[in-house]
Design a protein around this motif. Sequence first.
Motif, PDB file in Angstrom:
ATOM      1  N   VAL A   1     -34.226  -1.234  14.479  1.00 20.06           N
ATOM      2  CA  VAL A   1     -33.398  -1.767  15.396  1.00 20.06           C
ATOM      3  C   VAL A   1     -32.527  -1.550  14.258  1.00 20.06           C
ATOM      4  N   ASP A   2     -32.808  -2.228  12.637  1.00 20.96           N
ATOM      5  CA  ASP A   2     -32.712  -1.994  11.329  1.00 20.96           C
ATOM      6  C   ASP A   2     -32.317  -0.917  11.242  1.00 20.96           C
ATOM      7  N   THR A   3     -33.487   0.794  11.514  1.00 17.06           N
ATOM      8  CA  THR A   3     -32.365   1.334  10.562  1.00 17.06           C
ATOM      9  C   THR A   3     -31.622   2.124  11.617  1.00 17.06           C
ATOM     10  N   LEU A   4     -32.127   1.624  13.025  1.00 12.02           N
ATOM     11  CA  LEU A   4     -30.534   2.509  13.769  1.00 12.02           C
ATOM     12  C   LEU A   4     -29.206   2.098  13.964  1.00 12.02           C
ATOM     13  N   GLU A   5     -29.210   0.896  12.962  1.00  9.04           N
ATOM     14  CA  GLU A   5     -27.728   0.350  13.111  1.00  9.04           C
ATOM     15  C   GLU A   5     -27.416   0.460  11.919  1.00  9.04           C
ATOM     16  N   ARG A   6     -27.996   0.382  10.846  1.00  5.68           N
ATOM     17  CA  ARG A   6     -27.937   0.830   9.193  1.00  5.68           C
ATOM     18  C   ARG A   6     -27.336   2.483   9.476  1.00  5.68           C
ATOM     19  N   GLU A   7     -28.265   3.624  10.301  1.00  7.28           N
ATOM     20  CA  GLU A   7     -28.294   5.314   9.888  1.00  7.28           C
ATOM     21  C   GLU A   7     -27.034   5.805  11.060  1.00  7.28           C
ATOM     22  N   TYR A   8     -26.851   5.274  12.021  1.00  9.53           N
ATOM     23  CA  TYR A   8     -26.272   5.830  12.403  1.00  9.53           C
ATOM     24  C   TYR A   8     -25.325   4.613  13.481  1.00  9.53           C
ATOM     25  N   GLU A   9     -24.066   5.064  13.244  1.00 12.51           N
ATOM     26  CA  GLU A   9     -22.743   4.844  14.106  1.00 12.51           C
ATOM     27  C   GLU A   9     -23.065   5.645  16.039  1.00 12.51           C
ATOM     28  N   GLY A  10     -22.690   4.046  16.519  1.00  8.91           N
ATOM     29  CA  GLY A  10     -22.568   4.958  18.096  1.00  8.91           C
ATOM     30  C   GLY A  10     -24.317   4.770  18.630  1.00  8.91           C
TER      31      GLY A  10
ATOM     32  N   VAL B   1     -39.729   9.424  13.651  1.00  8.65           N
ATOM     33  CA  VAL B   1     -39.929  10.174  14.904  1.00  8.65           C
ATOM     34  C   VAL B   1     -38.667   9.619  16.084  1.00  8.65           C
ATOM     35  N   VAL B   2     -38.212   8.446  15.742  1.00  6.64           N
ATOM     36  CA  VAL B   2     -37.327   8.208  16.612  1.00  6.64           C
ATOM     37  C   VAL B   2     -36.161   8.385  16.217  1.00  6.64           C
ATOM     38  N   THR B   3     -35.903   8.675  14.989  1.00  8.12           N
ATOM     39  CA  THR B   3     -34.575   8.793  14.125  1.00  8.12           C
ATOM     40  C   THR B   3     -34.397  10.416  13.852  1.00  8.12           C
ATOM     41  N   GLU B   4     -35.260  11.578  14.438  1.00  7.59           N
ATOM     42  CA  GLU B   4     -35.194  12.967  15.070  1.00  7.59           C
ATOM     43  C   GLU B   4     -34.727  12.871  17.108  1.00  7.59           C
ATOM     44  N   LEU B   5     -35.349  11.869  17.879  1.00 11.14           N
ATOM     45  CA  LEU B   5     -34.996  11.913  19.065  1.00 11.14           C
ATOM     46  C   LEU B   5     -33.334  11.708  19.296  1.00 11.14           C
ATOM     47  N   VAL B   6     -33.377  10.297  18.316  1.00 10.08           N
ATOM     48  CA  VAL B   6     -31.134  10.581  18.500  1.00 10.08           C
ATOM     49  C   VAL B   6     -31.013  10.945  18.077  1.00 10.08           C
ATOM     50  N   GLY B   7     -31.701  12.087  16.662  1.00 11.22           N
ATOM     51  CA  GLY B   7     -30.027  13.227  16.598  1.00 11.22           C
ATOM     52  C   GLY B   7     -30.212  13.924  17.589  1.00 11.22           C
ATOM     53  N   ARG B   8     -31.726  14.443  18.122  1.00 13.00           N
ATOM     54  CA  ARG B   8     -31.988  15.443  18.875  1.00 13.00           C
ATOM     55  C   ARG B   8     -30.752  15.122  20.267  1.00 13.00           C
ATOM     56  N   LEU B   9     -30.529  14.167  20.472  1.00  8.28           N
ATOM     57  CA  LEU B   9     -29.771  13.519  21.602  1.00  8.28           C
ATOM     58  C   LEU B   9     -28.153  14.013  20.873  1.00  8.28           C
ATOM     59  N   ARG B  10     -28.091  13.737  19.893  1.00  2.81           N
ATOM     60  CA  ARG B  10     -26.864  13.757  19.962  1.00  2.81           C
ATOM     61  C   ARG B  10     -25.830  15.120  19.712  1.00  2.81           C
ATOM     62  N   GLU B  11     -27.180  16.182  19.403  1.00  6.29           N
ATOM     63  CA  GLU B  11     -26.955  17.989  19.481  1.00  6.29           C
ATOM     64  C   GLU B  11     -26.736  18.229  20.737  1.00  6.29           C
TER      65      GLU B  11
END
Length: 280
Positions: A24-33, A105-115
Amino acid sequence: MDVAVGIVAQRNNARAQELAQTLVDTLEREYEGVATVVDELTGAAIDADGVPIPAMGDRDFVVSIGGDGTLLFVAREVGATPILGVNLGEVGFLNAVAPDDAREVVTELVGRLRETESLEGRKLARLQASGADGSWTLDPALNEVVVHGPRRGHGGGATIDVEIDGQRYTTSRADGVLVATPTGSTAYNLSEGGPLVQPAADALVVTQMAAADGMPPLVVDPDAEITLTVSSAETAYAISDGHDRRELEPPATVSIAVADEPVTLVGPQANFFDALEKLE
């Protein structure tokens, strides 16, 4: 695009809850939206707002932190929503991601979804059990559907007739009969002497449980019509993944078929043969 992620930690597991907090902390800190939610029990443990797990059905994907049992539970609650399994268990047929790799892995999935606005994953068949008259239906089973008599052991069995596409395969007094997916071949099916099935195989397994005059386990086409008719018992049960249970009044017939909605696993996939070594 905005991304919505659900996170479910294994109940009463401090390590799983701590990892949920990290994600939770990682996603909210490193990604907007990026909107994250955790399940209610995890929320209470990490002092965050939580939601019922079925409410995560509208997420882009859900992270399941725990063992295979946790992922089975999550899959039952979120339906077709893609799931990423983080393994805190011992074997890990379904959970491929090590805790130390979860953040990456979770941050990679978020990045892939955005792309790409989509996630590729492996589809796992589930089973749907229902009354032959259509009067009831169990929750879809990722592992197996079991039909058994009043109880396991001496004096607790029933006569169970097994038909495949309208043709009788066997009739015998038995504790029960189970129908397993390839995913479920490593679970209850294996403990009852059924065969191991590679995850990608397009098949189902029918295995008798302690039959008095049994036949070998049978591997059938997933499109086969499987019916189990139970008789010669005061009561019997149909059970989906050891959770959803229906009491039967013999004689009663249960129809089993592949469910319309599979489970989708995203992210790295578990190595089937490596996981088998952990069973020894």
